[in-house]
Design an enzyme around this catalytic site. Structure first.
Site, PDB file in Angstrom:
ATOM      1  N   CYS A 152      10.975  -3.548  10.942  1.00  0.00           N
ATOM      2  CA  CYS A 152       9.905  -2.626  10.557  1.00  0.00           C
ATOM      3  C   CYS A 152       8.668  -3.420  10.152  1.00  0.00           C
ATOM      4  O   CYS A 152       8.728  -4.264   9.249  1.00  0.00           O
ATOM      5  CB  CYS A 152      10.376  -1.736   9.408  1.00  0.00           C
ATOM      6  SG  CYS A 152       9.048  -0.750   8.701  1.00  0.00           S
TER       7      CYS A 152
ATOM      8  N   HIS B 109       3.362   5.765   5.014  1.00  0.00           N
ATOM      9  CA  HIS B 109       2.106   5.174   4.530  1.00  0.00           C
ATOM     10  C   HIS B 109       1.041   6.254   4.482  1.00  0.00           C
ATOM     11  O   HIS B 109       1.112   7.253   5.198  1.00  0.00           O
ATOM     12  CB  HIS B 109       1.649   4.026   5.445  1.00  0.00           C
ATOM     13  CG  HIS B 109       1.489   4.428   6.879  1.00  0.00           C
ATOM     14  ND1 HIS B 109       2.566   4.528   7.742  1.00  0.00           N
ATOM     15  CD2 HIS B 109       0.399   4.782   7.603  1.00  0.00           C
ATOM     16  CE1 HIS B 109       2.137   4.906   8.929  1.00  0.00           C
ATOM     17  NE2 HIS B 109       0.823   5.082   8.876  1.00  0.00           N
TER      18      HIS B 109
HETATM   19  P1  AMP Z   1      -0.306   5.707  11.743  1.00  0.00           P
HETATM   20  O1  AMP Z   1      -0.873   5.877  13.128  1.00  0.00           O
HETATM   21  O2  AMP Z   1      -0.659   6.802  10.792  1.00  0.00           O
HETATM   22  O3  AMP Z   1       1.184   5.428  11.807  1.00  0.00           O
HETATM   23  O4  AMP Z   1      -1.019   4.435  11.130  1.00  0.00           O
HETATM   24  C1  AMP Z   1      -0.651   3.129  11.445  1.00  0.00           C
HETATM   25  C2  AMP Z   1      -1.846   2.260  11.135  1.00  0.00           C
HETATM   26  O5  AMP Z   1      -1.401   0.936  11.014  1.00  0.00           O
HETATM   27  C3  AMP Z   1      -2.932   2.275  12.213  1.00  0.00           C
HETATM   28  O6  AMP Z   1      -4.158   2.724  11.636  1.00  0.00           O
HETATM   29  C4  AMP Z   1      -3.011   0.813  12.645  1.00  0.00           C
HETATM   30  O7  AMP Z   1      -4.336   0.396  12.909  1.00  0.00           O
HETATM   31  C5  AMP Z   1      -2.420   0.090  11.460  1.00  0.00           C
HETATM   32  N1  AMP Z   1      -1.792  -1.185  11.732  1.00  0.00           N
HETATM   33  C6  AMP Z   1      -0.947  -1.497  12.742  1.00  0.00           C
HETATM   34  N2  AMP Z   1      -0.528  -2.774  12.625  1.00  0.00           N
HETATM   35  C7  AMP Z   1      -1.120  -3.270  11.496  1.00  0.00           C
HETATM   36  C8  AMP Z   1      -1.090  -4.537  10.836  1.00  0.00           C
HETATM   37  N3  AMP Z   1      -0.353  -5.566  11.295  1.00  0.00           N
HETATM   38  N4  AMP Z   1      -1.838  -4.702   9.720  1.00  0.00           N
HETATM   39  C9  AMP Z   1      -2.592  -3.682   9.257  1.00  0.00           C
HETATM   40  N5  AMP Z   1      -2.650  -2.465   9.825  1.00  0.00           N
HETATM   41  C10 AMP Z   1      -1.934  -2.265  10.933  1.00  0.00           C
HETATM   42 ZN    ZN Z   2       9.883  -0.255   6.703  1.00  0.00          ZN
END
Ligand code: AMP
Ligand code: ZN
Length: 113
Positions: free
Chosen positions: A4, A99
């Site tokens: 994850c 999140h």
């Molecule tokens: P969601 O689409 O609500 O699941 O949000 C996931 C978020 O995680 C998106 O806005 C991505 O840009 C962000 N995300 C994905 N990988 C990373 C990472 N390694 N570090 C920070 N944010 C990330």
């Molecule tokens: Zn997790």
């Protein structure tokens, strides 16, 4: 959870731009920001989504408290902000670890796309 992304960031196994941390919650900068302020508030404990947080668990309240603190810190209390949880496919959830997005610094418009 072994595979994850947010568990790995929370445990520092992979890097994230951590801007806040306490015993239960971390906040990181989103790698693909959708607003001048775009933080992700992430419980250290793994939950797939809001649907799997047990009744009575305090984590959602804790996340909201952290959101308020970070909104103050980032200067978006007076201008306003949005705290968003995407749940499931139609909700736009792409990372299956609970999140919340804290977004601010511009007028976000409504309704969302
Ligand atoms: P969601 O689409 O609500 O699941 O949000 C996931 C978020 O995680 C998106 O806005 C991505 O840009 C962000 N995300 C994905 N990988 C990373 C990472 N390694 N570090 C920070 N944010 C990330
Ligand atoms: Zn997790």
């Amino acid at each position: 959870m072994d595979d994850c992304l947010f568990c790995k960031i929370a445990s520092k196994e992979i890097p994230g731009e951590i801007v806040y941390e306490d015993d239960n919650v971390i906040a990181i900068k989103d790698v693909n920001p959708q607003a001048p302020i775009h933080l992700l508030l992430i419980p250290k404990e793994h939950y797939d989504s809001v649907l799997t947080v047990p009744a009575g668990n305090e984590i959602i309240t804790q996340i909201h408290t952290v959101a308020n603190r970070l909104a103050l810190k980032y200067g978006i209390v007076d201008t306003g902000f949005r705290l968003v949880n995407n749940c499931g496919e139609d909700g736009g959830q792409t990372v299956l670890h609970l999140h919340y997005h804290l977004l601010g610094g511009r007028n976000l418009g409504w309704p969302p796309g």
